[in-house]
Design a protein around this motif. Structure first.
Motif, mmCIF file in Angstrom:
data_model
loop_
_atom_site.group_PDB
_atom_site.id
_atom_site.type_symbol
_atom_site.label_atom_id
_atom_site.label_comp_id
_atom_site.label_asym_id
_atom_site.label_seq_id
_atom_site.Cartn_x
_atom_site.Cartn_y
_atom_site.Cartn_z
ATOM 1 N N GLU A 72 42.027 76.487 19.956
ATOM 2 C CA GLU A 72 43.260 77.275 20.058
ATOM 3 C C GLU A 72 44.022 76.907 21.312
ATOM 4 O O GLU A 72 45.258 76.831 21.317
ATOM 5 N N GLU A 73 43.285 76.680 22.392
ATOM 6 C CA GLU A 73 43.924 76.410 23.678
ATOM 7 C C GLU A 73 44.641 75.069 23.709
ATOM 8 O O GLU A 73 45.405 74.796 24.629
ATOM 9 N N LEU A 74 44.431 74.249 22.704
ATOM 10 C CA LEU A 74 45.089 72.944 22.617
ATOM 11 C C LEU A 74 46.176 72.921 21.555
ATOM 12 O O LEU A 74 46.615 71.849 21.136
ATOM 13 N N GLY A 75 46.612 74.099 21.118
ATOM 14 C CA GLY A 75 47.706 74.151 20.145
ATOM 15 C C GLY A 75 47.327 74.727 18.807
ATOM 16 O O GLY A 75 47.841 74.269 17.782
ATOM 17 N N LEU A 76 46.437 75.719 18.804
ATOM 18 C CA LEU A 76 46.085 76.442 17.572
ATOM 19 C C LEU A 76 45.502 75.509 16.518
ATOM 20 O O LEU A 76 45.698 75.707 15.316
ATOM 21 N N ARG A 77 44.744 74.522 16.958
ATOM 22 C CA ARG A 77 44.336 73.439 16.060
ATOM 23 C C ARG A 77 43.387 73.906 14.962
ATOM 24 O O ARG A 77 43.507 73.525 13.797
ATOM 25 N N GLY A 78 42.388 74.719 15.332
ATOM 26 C CA GLY A 78 41.393 75.109 14.350
ATOM 27 C C GLY A 78 41.937 75.986 13.250
ATOM 28 O O GLY A 78 41.674 75.758 12.057
ATOM 29 N N SER A 79 42.708 77.002 13.609
ATOM 30 C CA SER A 79 43.238 77.908 12.587
ATOM 31 C C SER A 79 44.223 77.187 11.681
ATOM 32 O O SER A 79 44.257 77.423 10.463
ATOM 33 N N ARG A 80 45.016 76.287 12.251
ATOM 34 C CA ARG A 80 45.938 75.508 11.414
ATOM 35 C C ARG A 80 45.164 74.626 10.438
ATOM 36 O O ARG A 80 45.537 74.503 9.262
ATOM 37 N N PHE A 81 44.093 74.024 10.937
ATOM 38 C CA PHE A 81 43.298 73.164 10.064
ATOM 39 C C PHE A 81 42.716 73.972 8.912
ATOM 40 O O PHE A 81 42.735 73.523 7.754
ATOM 41 N N TYR A 82 42.218 75.164 9.215
ATOM 42 C CA TYR A 82 41.626 76.006 8.173
ATOM 43 C C TYR A 82 42.663 76.370 7.113
ATOM 44 O O TYR A 82 42.418 76.197 5.910
ATOM 45 N N VAL A 83 43.794 76.899 7.526
ATOM 46 C CA VAL A 83 44.798 77.332 6.551
ATOM 47 C C VAL A 83 45.295 76.136 5.742
ATOM 48 O O VAL A 83 45.462 76.232 4.523
ATOM 49 N N ASN A 84 45.499 75.002 6.389
ATOM 50 C CA ASN A 84 45.969 73.811 5.667
ATOM 51 C C ASN A 84 44.930 73.288 4.685
ATOM 52 O O ASN A 84 45.272 72.564 3.744
ATOM 53 N N SER A 85 43.660 73.637 4.911
ATOM 54 C CA SER A 85 42.608 73.181 4.007
ATOM 55 C C SER A 85 42.507 74.017 2.737
ATOM 56 O O SER A 85 41.819 73.620 1.789
ATOM 57 N N LEU A 86 43.184 75.164 2.713
ATOM 58 C CA LEU A 86 43.104 76.069 1.573
ATOM 59 C C LEU A 86 44.054 75.650 0.459
ATOM 60 O O LEU A 86 45.170 75.189 0.720
ATOM 61 N N SER A 87 43.633 75.855 -0.768
ATOM 62 C CA SER A 87 44.541 75.668 -1.896
ATOM 63 C C SER A 87 45.553 76.810 -1.924
ATOM 64 O O SER A 87 45.360 77.851 -1.278
ATOM 65 N N ALA A 88 46.614 76.631 -2.682
ATOM 66 C CA ALA A 88 47.606 77.700 -2.823
ATOM 67 C C ALA A 88 46.958 78.954 -3.382
ATOM 68 O O ALA A 88 47.276 80.076 -2.952
ATOM 69 N N ALA A 89 46.017 78.791 -4.313
ATOM 70 C CA ALA A 89 45.339 79.960 -4.886
ATOM 71 C C ALA A 89 44.492 80.669 -3.852
ATOM 72 O O ALA A 89 44.470 81.911 -3.783
ATOM 73 N N ASP A 90 43.786 79.912 -3.003
ATOM 74 C CA ASP A 90 42.956 80.526 -1.970
ATOM 75 C C ASP A 90 43.812 81.271 -0.940
ATOM 76 O O ASP A 90 43.440 82.349 -0.469
ATOM 77 N N ASP B 170 46.485 82.517 16.909
ATOM 78 C CA ASP B 170 45.959 81.971 15.661
ATOM 79 C C ASP B 170 46.462 82.657 14.404
ATOM 80 O O ASP B 170 46.191 82.168 13.297
ATOM 81 N N HIS B 171 47.195 83.749 14.538
ATOM 82 C CA HIS B 171 47.811 84.358 13.357
ATOM 83 C C HIS B 171 48.927 83.475 12.797
ATOM 84 O O HIS B 171 49.351 83.632 11.664
ATOM 85 N N ALA B 172 49.428 82.537 13.621
ATOM 86 C CA ALA B 172 50.650 81.807 13.268
ATOM 87 C C ALA B 172 50.510 81.026 11.967
ATOM 88 O O ALA B 172 51.433 81.009 11.143
ATOM 89 N N ALA B 173 49.371 80.371 11.773
ATOM 90 C CA ALA B 173 49.191 79.581 10.548
ATOM 91 C C ALA B 173 49.180 80.472 9.312
ATOM 92 O O ALA B 173 49.669 80.084 8.247
ATOM 93 N N PHE B 174 48.634 81.680 9.467
ATOM 94 C CA PHE B 174 48.598 82.610 8.340
ATOM 95 C C PHE B 174 50.006 83.123 8.036
ATOM 96 O O PHE B 174 50.400 83.218 6.872
ATOM 97 N N ALA B 175 50.762 83.442 9.082
ATOM 98 C CA ALA B 175 52.132 83.897 8.877
ATOM 99 C C ALA B 175 52.960 82.810 8.199
ATOM 100 O O ALA B 175 53.772 83.095 7.310
ATOM 101 N N ALA B 176 52.743 81.562 8.594
ATOM 102 C CA ALA B 176 53.479 80.458 7.980
ATOM 103 C C ALA B 176 53.146 80.314 6.500
ATOM 104 O O ALA B 176 53.963 79.816 5.719
ATOM 105 N N ALA B 177 51.945 80.775 6.133
ATOM 106 C CA ALA B 177 51.533 80.743 4.724
ATOM 107 C C ALA B 177 51.896 82.029 3.996
ATOM 108 O O ALA B 177 51.429 82.269 2.881
#
Length: 314
Positions: A162-180, A241-248
């Motif tokens: 997270e301290e390097l730009g929210l990398r982990g949470s973004r990776f997780y959300v981007n790894s999900l299918s639209a259904a997930d 880390d909420h940011a990736a979820f909000a973007a989705a």
């Protein structure tokens, strides 16, 4: 927490200075447990010990971070959670997210709680963000201990880099299918919940966040109201880390006790502490150790996390 949150801007939000916003009606459900702050502090002591044994930090790509992941995973595995470690690469180093699913509940109706587990390289990161990480860990363990059987499926996450730009949470959300992604109905983020000169801030759900975020905001405010603690709304934008979820387009919420911004005189009158001093004078410094945590703020936030989860997931 990676970037400063604009507290001053948040204070201009109408009605943002107290926790008196109308909260959703309470559900009829098993009451949330009182989270024992001594248990949360014990988890923080473990994070400190891990940092001490690994060069003083728990940062991305450092052995202290992976040791933190493995320790949290062991606690959750013993409690019957289904865990998985998701790896990713950033800056030439391997990072890790820890995902833990509580058995049962509707898999098409998921509530997630998360916080980043990494520190900056300059220190052990006990307030930022051992506090949020330890608090959601203890809330997870209390789900099992109390026999809570939510109707919604509950998933916890501890994010890397997270301290390097929210990398982990973004990776997780981007790894999900639209259904997930569509199955996740709420994400609650807890980043710095025990600042030594604390404020009591709740993410502003109307600040460009997805529909449904205001209801999460109000639920968290209601939790603080049960403790007779006034809150202020804070505009968080895309700064944790909420940011990736909000973007989705997933509803988001969270709590925060302040970083290096200065506590005002009005805030000191409301919450105690020292006006004219930072909420956390050790933000991103080597002095962010177990001595850099306010036990009362830590306790209150942990109780509010449980309050919100038991109500939302019931």
């Amino acid at each position: 927490m990676r970037i400063l949150i604009a507290l001053a801007a948040a204070l201009t939000v109408a009605g943002a200075t107290t926790a008196q916003a109308a909260a959703p009606p309470e559900v009829t459900a098993l009451a949330a447990p009182n989270i024992n702050v001594a248990n949360v502090q014990a988890h923080l002591n473990q994070f400190q010990s891990i940092a001490n044994a690994n060069g003083g930090s728990r940062a991305h790509g450092r052995p202290g971070y992976l040791a933190s992941v493995n320790w949290v995973k062991g606690k959750l595995d013993a409690a019957g959670f289904t865990t998985r470690v998701q790896s990713f690469t950033y800056n030439g180093a391997t990072g890790y997210n820890l995902i833990a699913d509580y058995p049962g509940g509707d898999l098409n109706n998921v509530v997630m709680l998360g916080g980043h587990l990494d520190s900056v390289t300059s220190g052990p990161g006990i307030n930022d963000n051992g506090t949020g990480s330890a608090s959601i860990l203890e809330v997870a363990l209390q789900m099992k201990a109390t026999g809570f059987q939510p109707t919604r499926h509950v998933r916890f996450a501890w994010w890397g880099a997270e301290e390097l730009g929210l990398r982990g949470s973004r990776f997780y959300v981007n790894s999900l299918s639209a259904a997930d992604k569509s199955r996740i109905k709420a994400y609650l983020n807890f980043d710095m919940t025990g600042s030594p000169n604390p404020g009591y801030f709740v993410y502003d759900g109307a600040d460009g966040q997805p529909a449904g975020s205001v209801a999460l905001q109000q639920r968290l405010q209601a939790g603080f109201t049960t403790l007779n603690v006034q809150t202020e709304l804070v505009k968080v934008g895309g700064r944790s880390d909420h940011a990736a979820f909000a973007a989705a387009n997933i509803p988001t919420g969270g709590t925060f006790t302040g970083a290096e911004q200065t506590k005002t005189t009005a805030q000191a009158r409301k919450w105690g502490g020292t006006a004219g001093q930072a909420f956390d004078r050790c933000y991103h410094r080597s002095c962010d150790t177990t001595s850099n945590v306010n036990a009362t703020a830590l306790d209150r936030n942990a109780d509010v996390i449980a309050y919100a989860l038991w109500a939302i997931a019931a």
